[in-house]
Motif scaffolding. Structure first.
Motif, PDB file in Angstrom:
ATOM      1  N   GLU A  90     -28.411 -34.473  92.863  1.00 40.16           N
ATOM      2  CA  GLU A  90     -27.921 -35.840  92.744  1.00 40.16           C
ATOM      3  C   GLU A  90     -26.833 -35.971  91.693  1.00 40.16           C
ATOM      4  O   GLU A  90     -25.996 -36.856  91.784  1.00 40.16           O
ATOM      5  CB  GLU A  90     -29.081 -36.789  92.415  1.00 40.16           C
ATOM      6  CG  GLU A  90     -30.139 -36.878  93.511  1.00 40.16           C
ATOM      7  CD  GLU A  90     -31.239 -37.867  93.173  1.00 40.16           C
ATOM      8  OE1 GLU A  90     -31.181 -38.445  92.059  1.00 40.16           O
ATOM      9  OE2 GLU A  90     -32.140 -38.047  94.007  1.00 40.16           O
TER      10      GLU A  90
ATOM     11  N   LEU B 220     -23.682 -30.615 105.309  1.00 40.76           N
ATOM     12  CA  LEU B 220     -24.665 -30.897 104.269  1.00 40.76           C
ATOM     13  C   LEU B 220     -24.184 -31.883 103.225  1.00 40.76           C
ATOM     14  O   LEU B 220     -24.991 -32.492 102.534  1.00 40.76           O
ATOM     15  CB  LEU B 220     -25.068 -29.584 103.584  1.00 40.76           C
ATOM     16  CG  LEU B 220     -25.747 -28.551 104.487  1.00 40.76           C
ATOM     17  CD1 LEU B 220     -25.943 -27.233 103.749  1.00 40.76           C
ATOM     18  CD2 LEU B 220     -27.083 -29.075 104.993  1.00 40.76           C
TER      19      LEU B 220
ATOM     20  N   HIS C 151     -34.191 -20.717  93.087  1.00 43.10           N
ATOM     21  CA  HIS C 151     -34.840 -21.944  92.616  1.00 43.10           C
ATOM     22  C   HIS C 151     -34.544 -22.176  91.138  1.00 43.10           C
ATOM     23  O   HIS C 151     -35.438 -22.490  90.359  1.00 43.10           O
ATOM     24  CB  HIS C 151     -36.343 -21.866  92.878  1.00 43.10           C
ATOM     25  CG  HIS C 151     -36.703 -21.886  94.326  1.00 43.10           C
ATOM     26  ND1 HIS C 151     -37.041 -23.030  95.008  1.00 43.10           N
ATOM     27  CD2 HIS C 151     -36.728 -20.879  95.247  1.00 43.10           C
ATOM     28  CE1 HIS C 151     -37.290 -22.742  96.272  1.00 43.10           C
ATOM     29  NE2 HIS C 151     -37.101 -21.439  96.443  1.00 43.10           N
TER      30      HIS C 151
ATOM     31  N   TYR D  72     -28.672 -20.556  99.419  1.00 44.38           N
ATOM     32  CA  TYR D  72     -29.346 -20.944 100.654  1.00 44.38           C
ATOM     33  C   TYR D  72     -28.949 -19.965 101.755  1.00 44.38           C
ATOM     34  O   TYR D  72     -27.916 -19.305 101.678  1.00 44.38           O
ATOM     35  CB  TYR D  72     -28.946 -22.368 101.070  1.00 44.38           C
ATOM     36  CG  TYR D  72     -29.366 -23.431 100.095  1.00 44.38           C
ATOM     37  CD1 TYR D  72     -30.538 -24.165 100.279  1.00 44.38           C
ATOM     38  CD2 TYR D  72     -28.586 -23.715  98.972  1.00 44.38           C
ATOM     39  CE1 TYR D  72     -30.920 -25.142  99.374  1.00 44.38           C
ATOM     40  CE2 TYR D  72     -28.970 -24.681  98.058  1.00 44.38           C
ATOM     41  CZ  TYR D  72     -30.141 -25.396  98.263  1.00 44.38           C
ATOM     42  OH  TYR D  72     -30.525 -26.354  97.363  1.00 44.38           O
TER      43      TYR D  72
ATOM     44  N   ASN E 275     -20.387 -26.827  99.456  1.00 44.54           N
ATOM     45  CA  ASN E 275     -21.012 -25.659 100.076  1.00 44.54           C
ATOM     46  C   ASN E 275     -19.954 -24.567 100.136  1.00 44.54           C
ATOM     47  O   ASN E 275     -18.883 -24.758 100.707  1.00 44.54           O
ATOM     48  CB  ASN E 275     -21.503 -26.013 101.481  1.00 44.54           C
ATOM     49  CG  ASN E 275     -22.431 -27.203 101.463  1.00 44.54           C
ATOM     50  OD1 ASN E 275     -23.620 -27.081 101.216  1.00 44.54           O
ATOM     51  ND2 ASN E 275     -21.882 -28.396 101.717  1.00 44.54           N
TER      52      ASN E 275
ATOM     53  N   ARG F  98     -33.880 -22.307 101.475  1.00 45.09           N
ATOM     54  CA  ARG F  98     -33.494 -22.161 100.073  1.00 45.09           C
ATOM     55  C   ARG F  98     -33.957 -20.788  99.570  1.00 45.09           C
ATOM     56  O   ARG F  98     -35.111 -20.416  99.735  1.00 45.09           O
ATOM     57  CB  ARG F  98     -34.102 -23.277  99.237  1.00 45.09           C
ATOM     58  CG  ARG F  98     -33.642 -23.262  97.780  1.00 45.09           C
ATOM     59  CD  ARG F  98     -34.042 -24.541  97.083  1.00 45.09           C
ATOM     60  NE  ARG F  98     -33.800 -24.466  95.656  1.00 45.09           N
ATOM     61  CZ  ARG F  98     -34.030 -25.471  94.805  1.00 45.09           C
ATOM     62  NH1 ARG F  98     -34.508 -26.618  95.270  1.00 45.09           N
ATOM     63  NH2 ARG F  98     -33.784 -25.339  93.527  1.00 45.09           N
TER      64      ARG F  98
ATOM     65  N   SER G 299     -24.803 -23.861  97.165  1.00 48.96           N
ATOM     66  CA  SER G 299     -24.640 -25.286  97.450  1.00 48.96           C
ATOM     67  C   SER G 299     -25.356 -26.144  96.420  1.00 48.96           C
ATOM     68  O   SER G 299     -26.341 -25.712  95.817  1.00 48.96           O
ATOM     69  CB  SER G 299     -25.198 -25.624  98.833  1.00 48.96           C
ATOM     70  OG  SER G 299     -25.082 -27.006  99.119  1.00 48.96           O
ATOM     71  N   ASN G 300     -24.845 -27.344  96.262  1.00 45.53           N
ATOM     72  CA  ASN G 300     -25.531 -28.360  95.464  1.00 45.53           C
ATOM     73  C   ASN G 300     -25.888 -29.564  96.326  1.00 45.53           C
ATOM     74  O   ASN G 300     -26.000 -30.682  95.824  1.00 45.53           O
ATOM     75  CB  ASN G 300     -24.661 -28.798  94.281  1.00 45.53           C
ATOM     76  CG  ASN G 300     -23.401 -29.541  94.717  1.00 45.53           C
ATOM     77  OD1 ASN G 300     -23.004 -29.457  95.890  1.00 45.53           O
ATOM     78  ND2 ASN G 300     -22.775 -30.261  93.806  1.00 45.53           N
ATOM     79  N   PHE G 301     -26.076 -29.339  97.641  1.00 51.49           N
ATOM     80  CA  PHE G 301     -26.289 -30.477  98.532  1.00 51.49           C
ATOM     81  C   PHE G 301     -27.581 -31.226  98.236  1.00 51.49           C
ATOM     82  O   PHE G 301     -27.714 -32.400  98.589  1.00 51.49           O
ATOM     83  CB  PHE G 301     -26.234 -30.038 100.005  1.00 51.49           C
ATOM     84  CG  PHE G 301     -27.488 -29.403 100.540  1.00 51.49           C
ATOM     85  CD1 PHE G 301     -28.461 -30.160 101.172  1.00 51.49           C
ATOM     86  CD2 PHE G 301     -27.688 -28.034 100.429  1.00 51.49           C
ATOM     87  CE1 PHE G 301     -29.615 -29.569 101.684  1.00 51.49           C
ATOM     88  CE2 PHE G 301     -28.836 -27.437 100.939  1.00 51.49           C
ATOM     89  CZ  PHE G 301     -29.806 -28.205 101.559  1.00 51.49           C
ATOM     90  N   GLU G 302     -28.532 -30.577  97.572  1.00 48.22           N
ATOM     91  CA  GLU G 302     -29.775 -31.256  97.224  1.00 48.22           C
ATOM     92  C   GLU G 302     -29.716 -31.915  95.849  1.00 48.22           C
ATOM     93  O   GLU G 302     -30.671 -32.564  95.439  1.00 48.22           O
ATOM     94  CB  GLU G 302     -30.942 -30.263  97.252  1.00 48.22           C
ATOM     95  CG  GLU G 302     -31.275 -29.751  98.643  1.00 48.22           C
ATOM     96  CD  GLU G 302     -32.500 -28.861  98.668  1.00 48.22           C
ATOM     97  OE1 GLU G 302     -33.438 -29.174  99.436  1.00 48.22           O
ATOM     98  OE2 GLU G 302     -32.537 -27.860  97.923  1.00 48.22           O
TER      99      GLU G 302
END
Length: 369
Positions: free
Chosen positions: A307, A282, A329, A315, A286, A326, A302-305
């Motif tokens: 920026e 990802l 939120h 997740y 993670n 996910r 995770s912070n894969f989404e």
């Protein structure tokens, strides 16, 4: 134990502390920490939470793990209101919250501790501590050449204590870092991270510290390991430096007792280290993986989404690497998810409902699939 620093650093990507007043992101709400109801604590889209209850109300609280009978929880906190300057181990009986009183401390109050975990008798815990080297809290370097780093204290060893806080055994005494220990649900083995080989690898041992076996051997930081519900598999997070520059940087930092945790993926293997394979691809960080009660899925942070480094959310992914979903939120930090042994509840750490501060608190959610 496993990237506890992430909640505190606010790093540009990303448990086991920085200055939470200046480094980590504030909560995405500004309500009083006591004002939110259980319904409000559940953000839109968090369909797996039937209800949620806040346990702690200030400072940094993380790495909470259930006793085998689900009646108690061990967790670490740096709450100055509880009389400590850095992470120590505290005991919670299920049903308690700590809005107005202090839980019993099970560690010595000296040095820094991490990674508490219950033993199968429900009357003893293990944890890592630096107190044999120095009774004071060790320094926490946060940056190296402008990059975020974690310290890997060579003074960490793993101890066993009873629920009155008396140390009853020392499980490791090798030079270097020994920490991040967790216990198989079968009640027969411990997995932990050590740099005794010159790299940060995973090892297993018996509950009394005997029969130590190295189970990983690839270059990179292997840590935050947990057994599957049936004890046959292990999930963990790892960095895997590949290029010459990455390898040189990793080795150079490790020589100074540091690691840089900005790029990590999840790996899974059999309990003896065989059939090792990478689970996620990802990017970013993670980590803090834990098996779903079915044994067929992994819950992780995770912070894969993201920026800009944040948010970190929870997740879920199948153990074959498919079906990522996910779960939380939030706009800041959710991590350290741990299922109760009966699979009915999830305890995790979050910045939610911290009144606009940078406090990280514990929450217990009633889980629904």
């Amino acid at each position: 134990m496993r990237i506890y620093y992430l909640a505190l650093l606010g790093i540009l990507f990303v448990g086991c502390k920085g200055d939470p007043k200046t480094e980590s992101p504030a909560d995405d709400t500004a309500e009083s920490p006591m004002a939110m109801s259980s319904d409000t604590l559940i953000y839109p889209g968090e369909k797996h939470f039937a209800s949620i209850r806040q346990i702690t109300f200030g400072a940094n609280n993380a790495e909470a793990y259930w006793s085998f009978d689900d009646s108690k929880v061990i967790f670490q906190s740096d709450s100055q209101a509880w009389g400590v300057e850095c992470d120590q181990m505290f005991l919670m009986h299920v049903g308690e919250t700590f809005a107005d009183h202090k839980p019993p401390m099970l560690s010595t109050g000296m040095g820094r501790t991490t990674c508490g975990y219950f033993l199968p008798d429900n009357e003893h815990i293990l944890y890592a501590s630096t107190h044999l080297r120095d009774s004071a809290c060790p320094d926490v370097p946060l940056r190296e050449n402008g990059n975020y780093v974690w310290p890997v204290y060579d003074s960490f060893d793993i101890f066993v204590a009873d629920l009155q806080g008396n140390i009853t055994a020392q499980l490791t005494d090798e030079p270097g870092y020994d920490a991040e220990a967790t216990v198989s649900p079968k009640g027969d083995k411990i997995v932990f991270t050590s740099d005794r080989s010159g790299d940060l690898e995973l090892y297993t041992m018996n509950l009394d510290g005997s029969d130590v076996k190295q189970i990983t051997d690839e270059l990179g930081y292997d840590g935050g390991a947990f057994f599957s519900p049936d004890g046959t598999q292990i999930i963990f997070r790892s960095s895997r430096p590949k290029t010459e520059a990455e390898i040189a940087e990793y080795k150079g930092l490790l020589e100074r007792g540091l690691v840089q945790p900005t790029q990590m993926e999840l790996f899974i293997c059999n309990a003896d280290g065989s059939d090792l394979r990478q689970l996620t691809y990802l990017g970013n960080a993670n980590w803090s993986p834990f098996f779903h009660p079915s044994g067929d899925k992994i819950l992780f942070s995770s912070n894969f989404e993201a920026e800009g480094g944040f948010p970190f959310n929870l997740y879920m992914i199948n153990t074959d690497g498919t079906g990522i979903e996910r779960v939380t939120h939030g706009k800041t930090f959710d991590a350290f998810p741990v299922f109760s042994n009966d699979g009915k509840h999830l305890i995790f750490s979050s910045n939610r409902n911290n009144g606009g501060t940078r406090d990280t608190n514990l929450f217990i959610a009633e889980w629904q699939d």
